[in-house]
Design an enzyme around this catalytic site. Structure first.
Site, PDB file in Angstrom:
ATOM      1  N   LYS A   2       0.812  -1.221   0.000  1.00  0.00           N
ATOM      2  CA  LYS A   2       0.000   0.000   0.000  1.00  0.00           C
ATOM      3  C   LYS A   2       0.844   1.269   0.000  1.00  0.00           C
ATOM      4  CE  LYS A   2      -4.274  -1.909   1.621  1.00  0.00           C
ATOM      5  NZ  LYS A   2      -5.340  -1.952   2.606  1.00  0.00           N
ATOM      6  N   GLU A  19      -3.142   7.531   8.051  1.00  0.00           N
ATOM      7  CA  GLU A  19      -3.861   8.232   7.008  1.00  0.00           C
ATOM      8  C   GLU A  19      -5.050   8.953   7.641  1.00  0.00           C
ATOM      9  OE1 GLU A  19      -4.085   6.044   2.962  1.00  0.00           O
ATOM     10  OE2 GLU A  19      -6.094   5.968   3.806  1.00  0.00           O
ATOM     11  N   HIS A  39     -16.380  -3.643   6.435  1.00  0.00           N
ATOM     12  CA  HIS A  39     -15.526  -3.575   5.243  1.00  0.00           C
ATOM     13  C   HIS A  39     -15.775  -4.698   4.258  1.00  0.00           C
ATOM     14  CE1 HIS A  39     -13.382  -0.222   7.009  1.00  0.00           C
ATOM     15  NE2 HIS A  39     -13.280  -0.924   8.124  1.00  0.00           N
ATOM     16  N   ARG A  52      -6.946  -7.691 -10.078  1.00  0.00           N
ATOM     17  CA  ARG A  52      -7.635  -8.963 -10.356  1.00  0.00           C
ATOM     18  C   ARG A  52      -9.057  -8.668 -10.791  1.00  0.00           C
ATOM     19  NH1 ARG A  52     -11.070  -8.702  -5.935  1.00  0.00           N
ATOM     20  NH2 ARG A  52     -10.128  -7.647  -4.162  1.00  0.00           N
TER      21      ARG A  52
END
Lengths: 494, 175
Positions: A117, A201, A236, A293
């Site tokens: 990431k 973040e 999530h 993907r």
């Protein structure tokens, strides 16, 4: 063109891949595991290969060596990893390249760059894609994390660099919680991904989750196929997706598409990929991550664009040029996908298991049902809970919601608890209908997660009463025989 | 709800967990009346594996998930309903017991009538939820499942399968 494909996956996606491959005249091979030797997906392939007995404890579809060995031993040209499992594992792509098997997906270095990431953020930042503020790169200790957090302001989110699936992730609302949560995230990341590095973040409260489908060939052609709205999430995990997104104006769509295409260009992307964005309440979008993907929710894009995404993957892997250009891509109408999971919604979405005793499918030209199960299928704890996907395509969002509701009412599965009543509750939800919903919909906005049809309660009691009456014939003959007066007396004397 | 109607109809009461109590008068094995509406029912096992409940000629796919004595888990359209079927007698008794238990903080399960314990489903220190079956008591030639009316920890179990109990004998304590 590729002539044969080993499908290194199971369930509905294995069947989905086999369908396109067959249509293209490609020979398909499925892998049979001891965990579900009679699974439905095996019937979709031309050949079935038993997974070899090994001493390894690695789950079959994560066993790179064995899967590549199967392809080599059977002379199979290419491997399609589907989603999950090895689909974003650069080592499989490496191993394929070394052994001369075609990996249907992007090159290993692209998977690697987007899989990390921190690297992905660096590349996206350089490509000019909007970023949520935060630490530039990994933070190695609590002090550095605190400094970064104070610079951007709370709440912040700590994320594992190698992360995925919500692991190694912590939301921090107050400075004093940070040391504890930092350590939790870091140790969780170490355990899950063998890499403790985390970054900080800015945490967006209740954003929308919108992703852009991109596709790129090996000849420098990169196009996008529009967006998918994936804000119906629980912890999530996406549960319902739609395309297009009710949140995007043509201008915003163009901006986000441009950003996604720019990122794909910046990494020399090849194959099918998805750039995930968060959209805040001021309609500002931020880069989240890129998935290298095919996505579970790809059918909604296929429905409104008429493009077969698996076919594109196979053509690109074969070295062909994209058969379409950007101007060919049009969004027609509206599509909604409902994930039919084996979960007990009334018990907090707990995984459910069992044997599928019967299944009735909805009917209609606007309906697509991608299923990994049939009557007799076993739903076991070995695999994830998604059994099937219901996809409905109509001219407008309003019609699509209505038709999805009707299709859900026609869909009946006996033997295992499913998310069908939940999907109905979403279709019936005012906020969802308005289109102005975000990722807080399920966990904060919905009061009832189960939709009950009219008269359901009385029907259920009638079934219980009629069953009881048949089973307790003797008792039932006595039921009326006690005089109410005597009964009250008897009760009092208890 | 007046479950003691004047006529001599057989009565059954369906208690829906976190729902309503619905009284039915039993006309025969297939026909039931609730709030003056007659429901003619037929349970069909279909060739495709589904189970259909026909109610006044309407076909509804259903599933009996589990049956424990008089307690049913039933799914209609994928939604679970937990239903206990009671006779007027067992219904009143349960109501009365519930009233008594609400008064005290701890629940003491006493034998409501003399009988024989057929099965004990819980053990000491086990956590139970309201509605969980604790034991099966055979009394008055009927098998009664004794359930917890509140959540808690089983503090004591004084009976085992085969125990003969007198009225008001303490069987289980939940704290």
């Amino acid at each position: 063109m590729i002539q044969s494909i080993l499908i290194a996956n199971r369930g509905e996606i294995a069947i989905r891949i086999a369908q396109t491959a067959k249509r293209m005249g490609i020979t398909t091979y499925a892998i049979r595991t001891a965990k579900e030797p009679e699974a439905l997906y095996l019937s979709a392939a031309d050949h079935v290969i038993n997974f070899p007995n090994t001493d390894s404890t690695i789950p079959e579809f994560l066993d790179i060596e064995s899967i590549v060995a199967i392809a080599k031993a059977n002379g199979i040209e290419a491997i399609h990893p589907g989603y999950g499992y090895l689909s974003e594992n650069a080592l499989l792509a490496d191993h394929c390249q070394q052994t001369g098997v075609i990996f249907i997906g992007p090159p290993a270095n692209v998977i690697r760059a987007m899989g990390d990431k921190i690297t992905a953020k660096e590349i996206a930042g350089k490509a000019g894609i909007p970023m949520p503020g935060g630490s530039n790169g990994a933070v190695s200790n609590v002090e550095a994390a605190t400094q970064a957090a104070q610079k951007i302001g709370f709440p912040v989110i700590i994320k594992a660099s190698a992360g995925g699936g919500g692991r190694g992730m912590r939301i921090v609302h107050k400075a004093k919680e940070l040391p504890r949560l930092f350590n939790e995230a870091s140790s969780e990341a170490l355990r899950a991904f063998n890499d403790p590095s985390v970054f900080v973040e800015k945490y967006l409260v209740s954003p929308k989750h919108i992703e852009m489908q991109v596709v790129a060939d090996a000849h420098g052609n990169i196009i996008h196929l529009g967006e998918r709205e994936c804000s119906v999430q629980r912890k999530h995990q996406k549960l319902i997706e739609e395309a297009p997104s009710p949140a995007l104006t043509p201008a915003l769509r163009a901006q986000m598409a441009e950003a996604a295409v720019n990122l794909a260009k910046a990494v020399n992307y090849q194959s099918l990929g998805t750039v995930e964005f968060l959209l805040d309440k001021d309609n500002k979008f931020y880069f989240m991550e890129m998935n290298t993907r095919i996505q579970v929710e790809h059918p909604v894009t296929e429905m409104i664009t008429g493009v077969d995404l698996v076919e594109l993957q196979i053509r690109i892997a074969s070295g062909e040029k994209l058969p379409i250009c950007q101007a060919d891509v049009k969004q027609n109408g509206w599509a909604i996908e409902c994930r039919i999971n084996a979960e007990d919604v009334q018990s907090g979405f707990a995984p459910a298991t069992g044997t599928i005793k019967g299944i009735r499918f909805p009917q209609g030209n606007h309906i697509r049902f991608d299923t990994g199960i049939a009557r007799g299928s076993e739903v076991t704890p070995h695999f994830d809970s998604m059994m099937a996907k219901l996809i409905v395509h109509k001219a407008s969002r309003k019609d699509a919601i209505k038709a999805t509701m009707t299709a859900l009412q026609q869909l009946h599965i006996k033997g295992v608890k499913t998310t069908i009543p939940f999907c109905k509750a979403v279709m019936d939800n005012k906020l969802f209908k308005s289109g102005n919903y975000n990722t807080s919909l399920i966990e904060e906005q919905m009061t009832d997660l189960v939709y009950r049809e009219e008269d359901e309660e009385i029907l259920a009691t009638l079934l219980a009463i009629s069953h009881y009456t048949r089973e307790h014939e003797q008792v039932s003959s006595e039921m009326g025989s006690i005089d109410p007066w005597v009964l009250k007396k008897r009760l009092k004397s208890l | 709800m007046n479950i003691f109607s004047k006529n001599k109809d057989k009565k059954l009461i369906a208690r829906v967990k976190s729902g309503k109590d619905l009284a039915f008068s039993v006309q025969n094995k297939q026909e039931f009346v609730h709030k003056r509406k007659t429901y003619n029912t037929l349970l069909i096992e279909e060739l495709d594996g589904m189970t259909t409940l026909m109610v006044n000629n309407e076909r509804i796919p259903v599933e009996i998930v589990s049956i424990k004595q008089n307690e049913y888990e039933i799914m209609v359209n994928g939604v679970s309903y937990f239903i206990s079927v009671e006779t007027p007698f067992s219904y009143e008794r349960k109501k009365m017991l519930e009233k008594q238990q609400q008064k005290s903080g701890k629940e003491v399960i006493k034998a409501p009538i003399p009988g024989k314990v057929l099965e004990v489903m819980v053990q000491k220190d086990q956590a139970v939820n309201a509605g969980d079956a604790l034991l099966v008591l055979e009394a008055m030639k009927m098998q009664n499942t004794i359930c917890a009316s509140r959540a808690g920890i089983v503090k004591n179990v004084t009976v085992t399968a085969g125990s003969v109990v007198s009225k008001d004998d303490v069987m289980v304590e939940i704290g």
